[in-house]
Design a protein around this motif. Sequence first.
Motif, mmCIF file in Angstrom:
data_model
loop_
_atom_site.group_PDB
_atom_site.id
_atom_site.type_symbol
_atom_site.label_atom_id
_atom_site.label_comp_id
_atom_site.label_asym_id
_atom_site.label_seq_id
_atom_site.Cartn_x
_atom_site.Cartn_y
_atom_site.Cartn_z
ATOM 1 N N ARG A 53 0.856 -1.187 0.000
ATOM 2 C CA ARG A 53 0.000 0.000 0.000
ATOM 3 C C ARG A 53 0.892 1.237 0.000
ATOM 4 N NH1 ARG A 53 -2.405 -4.217 2.206
ATOM 5 N NH2 ARG A 53 -4.593 -4.596 1.643
ATOM 6 N N ILE A 54 0.771 2.014 -1.063
ATOM 7 C CA ILE A 54 1.615 3.185 -1.264
ATOM 8 C C ILE A 54 0.723 4.378 -1.581
ATOM 9 C CG2 ILE A 54 3.506 1.743 -2.124
ATOM 10 C CD1 ILE A 54 2.774 2.770 -4.963
ATOM 11 N N ARG A 55 1.346 5.509 -1.869
ATOM 12 C CA ARG A 55 0.618 6.652 -2.404
ATOM 13 C C ARG A 55 1.171 6.944 -3.790
ATOM 14 N NH1 ARG A 55 -2.861 8.993 0.999
ATOM 15 N NH2 ARG A 55 -3.102 10.841 -0.300
ATOM 16 N N LEU A 56 0.260 7.213 -4.711
ATOM 17 C CA LEU A 56 0.636 7.494 -6.089
ATOM 18 C C LEU A 56 -0.257 8.614 -6.608
ATOM 19 C CD1 LEU A 56 2.484 6.418 -8.445
ATOM 20 C CD2 LEU A 56 0.492 5.086 -9.176
ATOM 21 N N GLY A 57 0.372 9.672 -7.090
ATOM 22 C CA GLY A 57 -0.416 10.810 -7.553
ATOM 23 C C GLY A 57 -1.253 11.425 -6.459
ATOM 24 N N GLY A 58 -0.789 11.293 -5.223
ATOM 25 C CA GLY A 58 -1.510 11.867 -4.102
ATOM 26 C C GLY A 58 -2.644 11.018 -3.565
ATOM 27 N N PRO A 87 -9.630 -0.346 -4.903
ATOM 28 C CA PRO A 87 -8.600 -1.367 -5.114
ATOM 29 C C PRO A 87 -8.983 -2.723 -4.514
ATOM 30 C CG PRO A 87 -7.569 0.712 -4.542
ATOM 31 C CD PRO A 87 -9.052 0.909 -4.368
ATOM 32 N N ALA A 88 -9.701 -2.720 -3.399
ATOM 33 C CA ALA A 88 -10.089 -3.988 -2.770
ATOM 34 C C ALA A 88 -11.055 -4.778 -3.643
ATOM 35 C CB ALA A 88 -10.709 -3.729 -1.405
ATOM 36 N N THR A 89 -12.017 -4.108 -4.259
ATOM 37 C CA THR A 89 -13.012 -4.826 -5.073
ATOM 38 C C THR A 89 -12.388 -5.408 -6.333
ATOM 39 O OG1 THR A 89 -13.699 -2.818 -6.273
ATOM 40 C CG2 THR A 89 -14.872 -3.343 -4.240
ATOM 41 N N HIS A 90 -11.256 -4.861 -6.763
ATOM 42 C CA HIS A 90 -10.615 -5.302 -8.002
ATOM 43 C C HIS A 90 -9.258 -5.971 -7.741
ATOM 44 C CE1 HIS A 90 -13.805 -2.938 -9.704
ATOM 45 N NE2 HIS A 90 -13.418 -3.250 -10.918
ATOM 46 N N ARG A 91 -8.995 -6.325 -6.491
ATOM 47 C CA ARG A 91 -7.679 -6.880 -6.129
ATOM 48 C C ARG A 91 -7.418 -8.217 -6.816
ATOM 49 N NH1 ARG A 91 -7.904 -6.838 -0.390
ATOM 50 N NH2 ARG A 91 -7.387 -4.620 -0.566
ATOM 51 N N SER A 92 -8.412 -9.085 -6.886
ATOM 52 C CA SER A 92 -8.220 -10.388 -7.515
ATOM 53 C C SER A 92 -7.895 -10.227 -8.997
ATOM 54 C CB SER A 92 -9.483 -11.242 -7.347
ATOM 55 O OG SER A 92 -9.354 -12.470 -8.018
ATOM 56 N N LEU A 93 -8.655 -9.389 -9.694
ATOM 57 C CA LEU A 93 -8.404 -9.146 -11.119
ATOM 58 C C LEU A 93 -7.010 -8.563 -11.328
ATOM 59 C CD1 LEU A 93 -10.925 -7.375 -13.539
ATOM 60 C CD2 LEU A 93 -8.484 -6.916 -13.615
ATOM 61 N N THR A 104 4.344 -4.827 -12.849
ATOM 62 C CA THR A 104 3.779 -4.298 -11.612
ATOM 63 C C THR A 104 2.452 -3.628 -11.943
ATOM 64 O OG1 THR A 104 5.992 -3.877 -10.742
ATOM 65 C CG2 THR A 104 4.156 -2.746 -9.669
ATOM 66 N N VAL A 105 1.428 -3.973 -11.198
ATOM 67 C CA VAL A 105 0.104 -3.396 -11.427
ATOM 68 C C VAL A 105 -0.200 -2.412 -10.301
ATOM 69 C CG1 VAL A 105 -2.360 -3.853 -11.696
ATOM 70 C CG2 VAL A 105 -0.680 -5.451 -12.651
ATOM 71 N N TYR A 106 -0.537 -1.201 -10.677
ATOM 72 C CA TYR A 106 -0.882 -0.150 -9.720
ATOM 73 C C TYR A 106 -2.376 0.132 -9.818
ATOM 74 C CZ TYR A 106 4.171 0.811 -9.648
ATOM 75 O OH TYR A 106 5.535 0.717 -9.529
ATOM 76 N N VAL A 107 -3.059 0.081 -8.674
ATOM 77 C CA VAL A 107 -4.504 0.329 -8.654
ATOM 78 C C VAL A 107 -4.778 1.495 -7.705
ATOM 79 C CG1 VAL A 107 -6.786 -0.688 -8.376
ATOM 80 C CG2 VAL A 107 -4.831 -2.165 -8.936
ATOM 81 N N PRO A 108 -4.934 2.706 -8.244
ATOM 82 C CA PRO A 108 -5.164 3.862 -7.370
ATOM 83 C C PRO A 108 -6.604 3.927 -6.862
ATOM 84 C CG PRO A 108 -5.113 4.547 -9.665
ATOM 85 C CD PRO A 108 -4.771 3.079 -9.650
ATOM 86 N N ASP A 109 -6.749 4.406 -5.660
ATOM 87 C CA ASP A 109 -8.060 4.644 -5.060
ATOM 88 C C ASP A 109 -8.470 6.068 -5.417
ATOM 89 O OD1 ASP A 109 -10.341 4.315 -3.592
ATOM 90 O OD2 ASP A 109 -9.369 4.471 -1.631
ATOM 91 N N TYR A 110 -8.825 6.261 -6.693
ATOM 92 C CA TYR A 110 -9.148 7.618 -7.156
ATOM 93 C C TYR A 110 -10.446 8.104 -6.503
ATOM 94 C CZ TYR A 110 -12.237 5.208 -10.557
ATOM 95 O OH TYR A 110 -13.192 4.432 -11.151
ATOM 96 N N ARG A 111 -10.603 9.409 -6.469
ATOM 97 C CA ARG A 111 -11.759 9.994 -5.798
ATOM 98 C C ARG A 111 -13.062 9.663 -6.536
ATOM 99 N NH1 ARG A 111 -9.790 16.032 -5.742
ATOM 100 N NH2 ARG A 111 -8.737 15.205 -7.611
ATOM 101 N N LEU A 112 -14.106 9.409 -5.755
ATOM 102 C CA LEU A 112 -15.387 8.972 -6.296
ATOM 103 C C LEU A 112 -16.439 10.066 -6.211
ATOM 104 C CD1 LEU A 112 -15.580 5.395 -4.724
ATOM 105 C CD2 LEU A 112 -14.853 5.998 -7.044
ATOM 106 N N ALA A 113 -17.370 10.014 -7.152
ATOM 107 C CA ALA A 113 -18.570 10.850 -7.130
ATOM 108 C C ALA A 113 -19.602 10.192 -6.188
ATOM 109 C CB ALA A 113 -19.129 10.960 -8.545
ATOM 110 N N PRO A 114 -20.572 10.937 -5.714
ATOM 111 C CA PRO A 114 -20.839 12.356 -5.987
ATOM 112 C C PRO A 114 -20.032 13.325 -5.125
ATOM 113 C CG PRO A 114 -22.548 11.477 -4.570
ATOM 114 C CD PRO A 114 -21.652 10.318 -4.909
#
Length: 303
Positions: A53-58, A87-93, A104-114
């Motif tokens: 677990r890291i930070r990427l792009g803030g 990232p948790a819901t798509h961790r297996s994929l 290396t696969v990076y899965v960011p927790d980007y900000r969600l709407a609304p």
Amino acid sequence: MRDINLPLPVARAVLRPIFRVTLNQRAPWRMQRLLLEVGSAAQLVPSGTTIDRIRLGGRPTERITATSTPTGAVLYLHGGGYAVGSPATHRSLAARLAHETGSTVYVPDYRLAPEHPFPAALDDAEAAFLELVDTGYRPDQIALSGDSAGGGLSLATAQRLIARHGHTPAALGLIAPWTDPNEISKRDSDLVINRRWSRACAAAYLGGGDSSDPGYAPLTGELVGLPPTYVQVDVDELLHGQCGDLVAALRAAGVRVQFTESKGLWHVAQLQAALVAPAAAALSELAAFLREAIQSADIRDLG
């Protein structure tokens, strides 16, 4: 952990009520997110996977590796209508992609709407890619991939990277990409999503923005100059027609496209690759496409 090969009719019968309850426009977004997180526990991660677990792009990000000497990177943008998913819901994929691409696969927790409407997710994806470049990857060593809304976000990110920074990713790997939230499906539902839920997601993501902005609807944006692109969709999906339109537009723009239409699967069945063999095969096809694109960049570097 060994995969479980459920017969397709059994898998569909099990999944249908789960998605009807989880992706329901009458449920608060936070409840939908929680239900998806709980359900993701059934999606197995292959043994030999390392998750940091890291930070990427803030943003909080999962960095997933399956080898001590990974080649290149995949920036994976999860789906969920821009309003749910993580990232948790798509961790297996993502873990399977790491194993099968050797990257290396990076899965960011980007900000969600609304809470964070357009262009927050696009800004986060752009920042993540740029930080990967800053850490030493060349743009052509990084593939962009994503499913559903994450597929649309991948396309929009590639367009912005090319236009603003002159960075062309190695490839685009798109699973049933939602590339024009303005379009209203003629069908009411498929096994996973329904029209009312998708319209709620589209409105949440747009917020007070401009629906004609190609960052919001990248199908309407500039397609010339995009990297080789993979698109997969099932023939029974709400997004089948839109994916066909995207493929036609990409080919007309001179983009090399690999288009696969499955029959009998469902929207982003790759999430259930550990449970259903045809879904695993579809994910392996995507991985092979991305692996070839990333490795081609390394071979050019040697030359």
